[in-house]
Design an enzyme around this catalytic site. Structure first.
Site, PDB file in Angstrom:
ATOM      1  N   SER A   1      81.756  49.891 -29.725  1.00  0.00           N
ATOM      2  CA  SER A   1      80.509  50.040 -30.459  1.00  0.00           C
ATOM      3  C   SER A   1      80.383  48.915 -31.492  1.00  0.00           C
ATOM      4  O   SER A   1      80.344  47.743 -31.107  1.00  0.00           O
ATOM      5  CB  SER A   1      80.450  51.439 -31.101  1.00  0.00           C
ATOM      6  OG  SER A   1      79.148  51.754 -31.498  1.00  0.00           O
ATOM      7  N   MET A   2      80.332  49.210 -32.784  1.00  0.00           N
ATOM      8  CA  MET A   2      80.284  48.134 -33.779  1.00  0.00           C
ATOM      9  C   MET A   2      81.471  47.193 -33.616  1.00  0.00           C
ATOM     10  O   MET A   2      81.354  45.974 -33.807  1.00  0.00           O
ATOM     11  CB  MET A   2      80.291  48.718 -35.192  1.00  0.00           C
ATOM     12  CG  MET A   2      80.255  47.659 -36.295  1.00  0.00           C
ATOM     13  SD  MET A   2      80.577  48.326 -37.953  1.00  0.00           S
ATOM     14  CE  MET A   2      82.356  48.616 -37.873  1.00  0.00           C
TER      15      MET A   2
END
Length: 256
Positions: free
Chosen positions: A90-91
């Protein structure tokens, strides 16, 4: 400085390859606990602990990836002198990608492989509303809907007062990111996704392919956005194959 940033889960001084992991928004090194036992024995697992979480809870978190990159690159520079693979979820996938680009632009070492997980290609527009500036109660509810944060933490206002600055900073860094065109990476890229992820679909993952001149692979696993937990063993079996191939290239066993 690097001792604050890096967590070596099971130090392996004789490792032939290093796996450097980057967590999702609000996550820390604990996201990768137990991984060392499930990867090839000559691979060392290390995760990046960003300011604003775990033992660095009281340090100012980053809200801008452009501000983060030079400090991050310095912190991992010694660790990445040996052959390494980058993994981010994700991030974390965004940070791993931009670190690889930073290294290439500034003469630093390049990863043997970039593994991105649970993240649409960085050049695609965001497909969910920003949440970093929401009122506290609404912010907590959005975190609950997204998953990834334990309910006992979300339900404790005192704990959330401590955690919220880091969580909000992560989402701000993630949501305000704007892709800038640049040279393609030279390393192979593998993208992982969850079949039930509501925001990261197969097409968004496949769109990573143009960001490297190296080979590209896409793997879909059971689970939603946090399939790295719910399908951990399946993920690490697939990741193990990536690591073994990268390791064999280091040893000169694979010739293109």
């Amino acid at each position: 400085m690097s001792s604050d940033w890096l967590v070596r889960h099971a130090p392996r001084p004789g490792a032939r390859l290093r796996l450097l992991c980057f967590p999702y928004a609000g996550g820390g090194s604990s996201a990768f606990a137990g991984w060392a036992e499930l990867v090839p024995p000559d691979v060392e697992v290390c995760s990046v602990r960003l300011p604003g979480r775990e033992s660095r809870l009281m340090q100012r978190p980053y809200t801008d990836i452009e501000e983060l990159l030079p400090d991050l690159a310095e912190a991992v520079s010694d660790y990445c002198q040996e052959p390494f693979v980058l993994f981010g979820h994700s991030m974390g996938a965004l940070i791993a990608f931009e670190l690889a680009r930073w290294q290439a632009a500034n003469g630093g070492p390049s990863p043997r492989h970039l593994v991105v997980s649970g993240r649409r290609s960085p050049h695609l527009p965001h497909n969910r509303p920003a949440i970093d500036a929401l009122p506290d109660e609404v912010f907590v509810q959005r975190l609950r809907e997204l998953g990834g944060t334990a309910e006992e933490l979300l339900a404790d206002p005192r704990v959330m007062r401590l955690l919220s600055p880091g969580l909000r900073a992560d989402f701000r860094l993630n949501d305000l990111y704007r892709y800038r065109t640049g040279p393609r990476l030279a390393c192979p890229v593998t993208a992982f996704g969850g079949r039930a992820d509501a925001h990261v679909d197969r097409a968004g993952l496949a769109a990573w392919e143009p960001h490297s001149t190296g080979p590209f692979a896409l793997r879909m696993l059971d689970g939603g956005h946090f399939f790295l937990h719910s399908s951990r063993r399946a993920l690490l079996e697939e990741l193990g194959a990536v690591l073994r191939h990268a390791r064999s290239e280091v040893d000169g066993a694979v010739i293109r």
